[in-house]
Design a protein around this motif. Structure first.
Motif, short mmCIF file in Angstrom:
data_model
loop_
_atom_site.label_atom_id
_atom_site.label_comp_id
_atom_site.label_asym_id
_atom_site.label_seq_id
_atom_site.Cartn_x
_atom_site.Cartn_y
_atom_site.Cartn_z
N LYS A 137 0.81 -1.21 0.00
CA LYS A 137 0.00 0.00 0.00
C LYS A 137 0.85 1.27 0.00
CE LYS A 137 -4.00 -2.14 2.24
NZ LYS A 137 -4.89 -2.17 3.43
N VAL A 138 2.18 1.14 0.05
CA VAL A 138 3.03 2.32 -0.09
C VAL A 138 2.82 3.00 -1.43
CG1 VAL A 138 4.81 1.51 1.50
CG2 VAL A 138 5.01 0.99 -0.94
N MET A 139 2.20 2.30 -2.38
CA MET A 139 1.88 2.94 -3.66
C MET A 139 1.01 4.18 -3.45
SD MET A 139 1.09 -0.10 -6.42
CE MET A 139 -0.14 -0.95 -5.43
N ALA A 140 0.27 4.22 -2.35
CA ALA A 140 -0.61 5.36 -2.08
C ALA A 140 0.15 6.67 -1.96
CB ALA A 140 -1.41 5.11 -0.80
N PHE A 141 1.41 6.60 -1.61
CA PHE A 141 2.20 7.81 -1.42
C PHE A 141 2.85 8.30 -2.71
CE2 PHE A 141 2.06 5.44 2.57
CZ PHE A 141 1.45 6.38 3.38
N PHE A 142 2.48 7.68 -3.82
CA PHE A 142 2.99 8.08 -5.13
C PHE A 142 1.84 8.36 -6.09
CE2 PHE A 142 6.31 5.70 -3.05
CZ PHE A 142 7.44 6.44 -3.32
N ASP A 143 0.79 8.91 -5.54
CA ASP A 143 -0.36 9.39 -6.33
C ASP A 143 -1.12 8.28 -7.05
OD1 ASP A 143 0.19 12.10 -5.62
OD2 ASP A 143 1.72 12.17 -7.18
N LEU A 199 -4.01 -12.91 -15.09
CA LEU A 199 -3.72 -11.50 -14.92
C LEU A 199 -4.76 -10.94 -13.96
CD1 LEU A 199 -1.77 -9.29 -16.01
CD2 LEU A 199 -3.55 -8.72 -17.69
N MET A 200 -4.29 -10.49 -12.79
CA MET A 200 -5.19 -10.02 -11.74
C MET A 200 -5.36 -8.51 -11.83
SD MET A 200 -5.88 -12.83 -10.21
CE MET A 200 -6.80 -12.06 -8.89
N SER A 201 -6.49 -8.03 -11.32
CA SER A 201 -6.65 -6.57 -11.17
C SER A 201 -5.48 -6.07 -10.33
CB SER A 201 -7.98 -6.25 -10.52
OG SER A 201 -8.12 -6.90 -9.27
N TRP A 202 -5.03 -4.85 -10.63
CA TRP A 202 -3.84 -4.33 -9.98
C TRP A 202 -4.16 -3.90 -8.55
CZ3 TRP A 202 1.00 -4.91 -10.41
CH2 TRP A 202 1.90 -4.04 -9.77
N GLY A 203 -3.23 -4.19 -7.64
CA GLY A 203 -3.42 -3.80 -6.25
C GLY A 203 -2.20 -4.09 -5.42
N HIS A 204 -2.33 -3.89 -4.11
CA HIS A 204 -1.17 -4.03 -3.23
C HIS A 204 -0.70 -5.47 -3.10
CE1 HIS A 204 -4.42 -4.86 -0.32
NE2 HIS A 204 -3.51 -5.44 0.44
N ASP A 205 -1.58 -6.44 -3.33
CA ASP A 205 -1.19 -7.85 -3.21
C ASP A 205 -0.14 -8.22 -4.26
OD1 ASP A 205 -3.85 -7.32 -2.23
OD2 ASP A 205 -4.16 -9.47 -2.01
#
Length: 295
Positions: A137-143, A199-205
């Motif tokens: 979930k660190v992706m959240a800090f990159f918009d 191919l999965m939907s993109w997410g933190h997993d």
């Protein structure tokens, strides 16, 4: 590539209804009816926020979108940080969709890890998996938009499972639904090709799974499966996509379900003494995921 200290420190509010809003009855510590559900109520601002988040997710998560996100994120050039530093950053991330407690994600991480540690004192890899499972979930800090980070995951490139939340209304504007390459039972896949080839939907997993592989973790395959599929509810909870399963996928599902009982039902207002626990978990991080990682 930014170092951790360059990430914006403003709180990022993440909507993640996958945590407590999809209880599996055999693991529930209280009656399932006491958990929040996905009923639509336009007068309930939280339910409406959750519904809108899934509508955006299900509208935009197409085959092309997922491939673009993989191209963007799997260069691993966004951040250099140790796993501990990434986890500490989760202290700035509060899951607004959580109906029972209002706690930073790092508290949930330690609650999950400590409960696993209590039940599996000799399986340090399992304990560490509980600690780090949401670190993507660190992706959240990159918009990165919220609907591209959290919530239940699903397969793109074939017809959508009937057990995806808001299935009957939320996919109406997803362009893959009109594409004959992607809108059939098998879509772009072969029968029994195995979930690892979907191919999965993109997410933190998926992101954390790829980060761990890229940085050559020594966590066992069971841990990587738990991380990669813990939000894949249509598969591990509803039993969907069996026509795409390979024989070994049933064993994988057992491990994912073993993990999910700790992910879903360890949240409470009781906050672990995180500072006191860090030395123990730092040893596990140094054992399985040492050093500065490329994210």
């Amino acid at each position: 590539m930014r170092v951790l200290g360059e990430i914006e420190t403003d709180r990022v509010n993440i909507i993640d209804p996958s945590e407590l809003m999809r209880p599996e009855p055999k693991f529930a510590a209280k009656p399932v009816g006491q958990f929040r559900d996905y009923t639509v109520d336009e007068n309930d601002p939280i339910k409406e926020r959750v519904r809108r988040t899934y509508e955006l997710m299900h509208t935009n998560q197409t085959v092309d979108f997922v491939r673009a996100k993989m191209e963007q994120w799997l260069k691993f050039d966004h951040l250099k940080a140790t796993m501990k530093e990434a986890l500490i950053k989760l202290n700035d991330l509060v899951d607004e969709s959580d109906p029972d407690v209002d706690i930073p994600n790092i508290v949930h991480a330690f609650q999950t890890a400590e409960r696993i540690r209590k039940d599996y004192p000799d399986d340090d890899w399992f304990q560490l998996t509980g600690l780090i499972h949401d670190a993507g979930k660190v992706m959240a800090f990159f918009d990165e938009p919220q609907w591209s980070i959290v919530g239940d995951t699903f397969v793109v490139g074939c017809e959508w499972s009937k057990n995806i939340v808001y299935r009957s209304t939320s996919f109406k504007n997803n362009i893959d639904g009109d594409n004959p390459k992607y809108n059939t039972k098998y879509g772009m896949y072969e029968p029994n090709c195995g979930i690892k080839n979907l191919l999965m939907s993109w997410g933190h997993d998926e992101y954390l799974y790829r980060v761990l592989l890229h940085n050559k973790t020594t966590l066992p395959p069971q841990a990587l499966a738990m991380i990669r599929y813990h939000s894949f509810y249509p598969w591990h909870s509803s039993g969907d996509y069996s026509h795409l399963n390979a024989p070994e996928d049933e064993e994988t599902k057992k491990w994912v379900l073993k993990f999910n009982q700790y992910d879903l039902y360890t949240k409470s207002t009781e906050v672990p003494d995180i500072e006191a626990l860090w030395p123990y978990y730092e040893k596990l991080i140094n054992k399985y995921i040492p050093g500065v990682l490329e994210w």
